[in-house]
Every structure is written in structure tokens, then in C-alpha cells.
Design a protein around this motif. Structure first.
Motif, short mmCIF file in Angstrom:
data_model
loop_
_atom_site.label_atom_id
_atom_site.label_comp_id
_atom_site.label_asym_id
_atom_site.label_seq_id
_atom_site.Cartn_x
_atom_site.Cartn_y
_atom_site.Cartn_z
N GLU A 104 2.01 3.65 -10.69
CA GLU A 104 3.13 4.13 -9.90
C GLU A 104 2.87 3.82 -8.43
OE1 GLU A 104 5.13 8.39 -8.77
OE2 GLU A 104 4.20 8.15 -10.72
N ILE A 105 3.86 3.29 -7.74
CA ILE A 105 3.72 2.90 -6.34
C ILE A 105 3.79 4.15 -5.46
CG2 ILE A 105 4.71 1.53 -4.47
CD1 ILE A 105 3.64 -0.21 -6.69
N LYS A 106 2.82 4.28 -4.56
CA LYS A 106 2.81 5.39 -3.61
C LYS A 106 2.71 4.81 -2.20
CE LYS A 106 0.50 9.56 -2.22
NZ LYS A 106 -0.63 10.44 -2.37
N TYR A 107 3.72 5.08 -1.36
CA TYR A 107 3.77 4.56 0.00
C TYR A 107 2.94 5.47 0.89
CZ TYR A 107 5.58 2.87 4.42
OH TYR A 107 5.68 2.35 5.67
N ILE A 108 1.98 4.89 1.66
CA ILE A 108 1.10 5.69 2.51
C ILE A 108 1.29 5.43 3.99
CG2 ILE A 108 -0.64 6.08 0.76
CD1 ILE A 108 -2.29 3.84 2.01
N GLY A 109 2.36 4.74 4.38
CA GLY A 109 2.67 4.58 5.80
C GLY A 109 2.30 3.23 6.37
N SER A 110 2.34 3.16 7.69
CA SER A 110 2.05 1.92 8.40
C SER A 110 0.60 1.92 8.88
CB SER A 110 2.98 1.77 9.60
OG SER A 110 2.64 0.64 10.34
N ILE A 111 -0.11 0.83 8.63
CA ILE A 111 -1.52 0.74 9.00
C ILE A 111 -1.70 0.77 10.52
CG2 ILE A 111 -1.68 -1.77 9.08
CD1 ILE A 111 -4.34 -1.48 7.53
N ASN A 112 -0.67 0.37 11.27
CA ASN A 112 -0.77 0.35 12.72
C ASN A 112 -0.82 1.76 13.33
OD1 ASN A 112 0.71 -2.10 11.69
ND2 ASN A 112 0.08 -2.78 13.71
N SER A 113 -0.35 2.76 12.61
CA SER A 113 -0.34 4.12 13.15
C SER A 113 -1.54 4.95 12.72
CB SER A 113 0.95 4.83 12.73
OG SER A 113 0.99 4.96 11.32
N TRP A 114 -2.44 4.40 11.91
CA TRP A 114 -3.58 5.17 11.43
C TRP A 114 -4.68 5.31 12.48
CZ3 TRP A 114 -4.08 2.14 6.25
CH2 TRP A 114 -2.99 2.44 5.44
N HIS A 115 -4.86 4.31 13.33
CA HIS A 115 -5.90 4.27 14.36
C HIS A 115 -7.28 4.47 13.75
CE1 HIS A 115 -2.81 3.95 17.38
NE2 HIS A 115 -2.22 5.02 16.89
N ASP A 116 -7.93 5.58 13.99
CA ASP A 116 -9.29 5.79 13.47
C ASP A 116 -9.33 6.72 12.26
OD1 ASP A 116 -10.34 4.17 15.45
OD2 ASP A 116 -10.51 5.84 16.86
N ASP A 117 -8.18 7.17 11.79
CA ASP A 117 -8.14 8.14 10.70
C ASP A 117 -7.23 7.64 9.57
OD1 ASP A 117 -8.66 10.50 9.35
OD2 ASP A 117 -6.98 11.54 10.28
N PRO A 118 -7.71 6.71 8.71
CA PRO A 118 -6.87 6.22 7.61
C PRO A 118 -6.69 7.29 6.54
CG PRO A 118 -9.05 5.28 7.45
CD PRO A 118 -9.01 6.06 8.73
N PRO A 119 -5.62 7.20 5.73
CA PRO A 119 -5.42 8.17 4.65
C PRO A 119 -6.52 8.09 3.60
CG PRO A 119 -3.45 6.84 5.01
CD PRO A 119 -4.53 6.26 5.85
N VAL A 120 -6.68 9.16 2.87
CA VAL A 120 -7.71 9.23 1.82
C VAL A 120 -7.44 8.18 0.74
CG1 VAL A 120 -8.68 10.73 0.04
CG2 VAL A 120 -8.06 11.67 2.26
N GLU A 121 -6.18 7.95 0.42
CA GLU A 121 -5.84 6.96 -0.62
C GLU A 121 -6.32 5.56 -0.24
OE1 GLU A 121 -3.60 8.99 0.77
OE2 GLU A 121 -2.70 10.18 -0.83
N TYR A 122 -6.23 5.22 1.05
CA TYR A 122 -6.65 3.89 1.51
C TYR A 122 -8.17 3.75 1.43
CZ TYR A 122 -7.03 -0.33 4.31
OH TYR A 122 -7.32 -1.59 4.74
N THR A 123 -8.92 4.78 1.83
CA THR A 123 -10.38 4.69 1.74
C THR A 123 -10.84 4.64 0.28
OG1 THR A 123 -10.53 7.10 1.96
CG2 THR A 123 -10.79 5.81 3.96
N GLN A 124 -10.14 5.37 -0.61
CA GLN A 124 -10.47 5.28 -2.03
C GLN A 124 -10.14 3.89 -2.58
OE1 GLN A 124 -8.25 8.46 -3.78
NE2 GLN A 124 -9.80 10.00 -3.29
N HIS A 125 -9.06 3.31 -2.09
CA HIS A 125 -8.68 1.95 -2.50
C HIS A 125 -9.77 0.95 -2.11
CE1 HIS A 125 -6.63 -1.93 -2.44
NE2 HIS A 125 -6.84 -1.99 -1.13
N LEU A 126 -10.29 1.07 -0.89
CA LEU A 126 -11.34 0.15 -0.44
C LEU A 126 -12.61 0.30 -1.27
CD1 LEU A 126 -10.99 0.32 3.45
CD2 LEU A 126 -10.27 -1.52 1.94
#
Length: 94
Positions: free
Chosen positions: A27-49
Motif C-alpha cells: 500500500e502506498i503511503k505518502y510521507i511528504g517532500s524531502i526538501n522540507s525534512w532538513h535534519d529530521d527525516p520521517p521514521v518511515e524513510y529511515t526504516q526504508h533506508l
């Protein structure tokens, strides 16, 4: 000769379509724009990496992450990036 889609062709032959495997599509989950994360990316993105990407090192002094993603151009400077494995989606502006 009638035009058939690939899915109709595979179904006519009695084979499953290799691309449209709806059971395994996350299921697709939208987590926002990477340009607005600065130094605090979402938990989903760090788990993805950690879970989806693999580290590739062609030289001893250089390494990078290789991720199974699909990139789609949305506008002149925007891209929509979707992970094939975990199903998260984010935008990137250049």
C-alpha cells in the motif's frame, strides 16, 4: 487483428501477468517532500533506508545506497519517488 493489453494476453494463455501482481503490491503511503525534512527525516524513510536499500561500494573509499525505487516526473522540477518494496512515496524538488 484486435489490440489486447499485456494482461489480457497473459490471461488468455493461462499465465499470471508478471508485472501486475496485485497481491504483492504494498500500500502506498505518502510521507511528504524531502526538501522540507532538513535534519529530521520521517521514521518511515529511515526504516526504508535500513530495510530496502543495499550499500554498494565500487571502491574502498566510496560507497552509496542502491534502492529499488520508481521515479516519476511530476513537473518541471519535481519528482515523485516510490519504493517498490515498502510502498512509501515522497516528493523531491531540484
Amino acid at each position: 487483428m484486435s489490440k489486447r493489453t499485456f494482461k489480457q494476453f497473459f490471461e488468455g494463455c493461462g499465465l499470471p501477468h508478471p508485472v501486475s501482481d496485485e497481491e504483492n503490491t504494498p500500500e502506498i503511503k505518502y510521507i511528504g517532500s524531502i526538501n522540507s525534512w532538513h535534519d529530521d527525516p520521517p521514521v518511515e524513510y529511515t526504516q526504508h533506508l535500513e530495510n530496502c536499500c543495499e550499500t554498494v561500494s565500487p571502491r574502498p573509499d566510496y560507497s552509496y545506497k542502491k534502492c529499488p525505487t520508481v521515479t516519476r516526473k511530476v513537473g518541471r522540477n519535481r519528482e515523485e519517488i516510490t519504493c517498490k518494496k515498502c510502498g512509501i512515496q515522497w516528493m523531491a524538488e531540484s
